[in-house]
Design a protein around this motif. Sequence first.
Motif, short mmCIF file in Angstrom:
data_model
loop_
_atom_site.label_atom_id
_atom_site.label_comp_id
_atom_site.label_asym_id
_atom_site.label_seq_id
_atom_site.Cartn_x
_atom_site.Cartn_y
_atom_site.Cartn_z
N GLY A 107 0.82 -1.21 0.00
CA GLY A 107 0.00 0.00 0.00
C GLY A 107 0.85 1.24 0.00
N VAL A 108 0.21 2.35 0.21
CA VAL A 108 0.91 3.63 0.23
C VAL A 108 0.87 4.20 1.63
CG1 VAL A 108 0.46 4.16 -2.18
CG2 VAL A 108 -1.18 4.85 -0.45
N GLU A 109 1.85 4.96 1.96
CA GLU A 109 1.96 5.58 3.28
C GLU A 109 1.49 7.01 3.22
OE1 GLU A 109 2.73 5.84 7.31
OE2 GLU A 109 2.95 4.04 6.13
#
Length: 121
Positions: free
Chosen positions: A119-121
Amino acid sequence: MTKEKRVIAIALRLDEMYEHKAALGAIKFARARDDWQLSGGDWLSWSGRGTHRLDGIIARITSAEELARLKAFGVPVVDIAGSFADPLVHTVLNDDRLTGYMAGRHLLSRGLGNFFYVGVE
């Protein structure tokens, strides 16, 4: 005496799954009530005066310019993204931690023990 319906604009991209699902939720809510009318399409071209009435906006605000344009309508705005915090805009967000927890529990209940998240942070 019939109550006048509240006109709520949907400022969501229906070709994006997250926004599409949010719009479906608003539609389901509106159908269960007799005092809501949803509006989409070219409502952003409204001046807020004249024959069109607007009582609120549901949007996914993605830029400061969009935030300013929506606030200029002078009606309550509900943002489903939370990217541009503003004290005059209400925000509704999902619980990402709970979503991840529930996804992990579901995979474990299916007997899957080796999985990972990207995922993305």
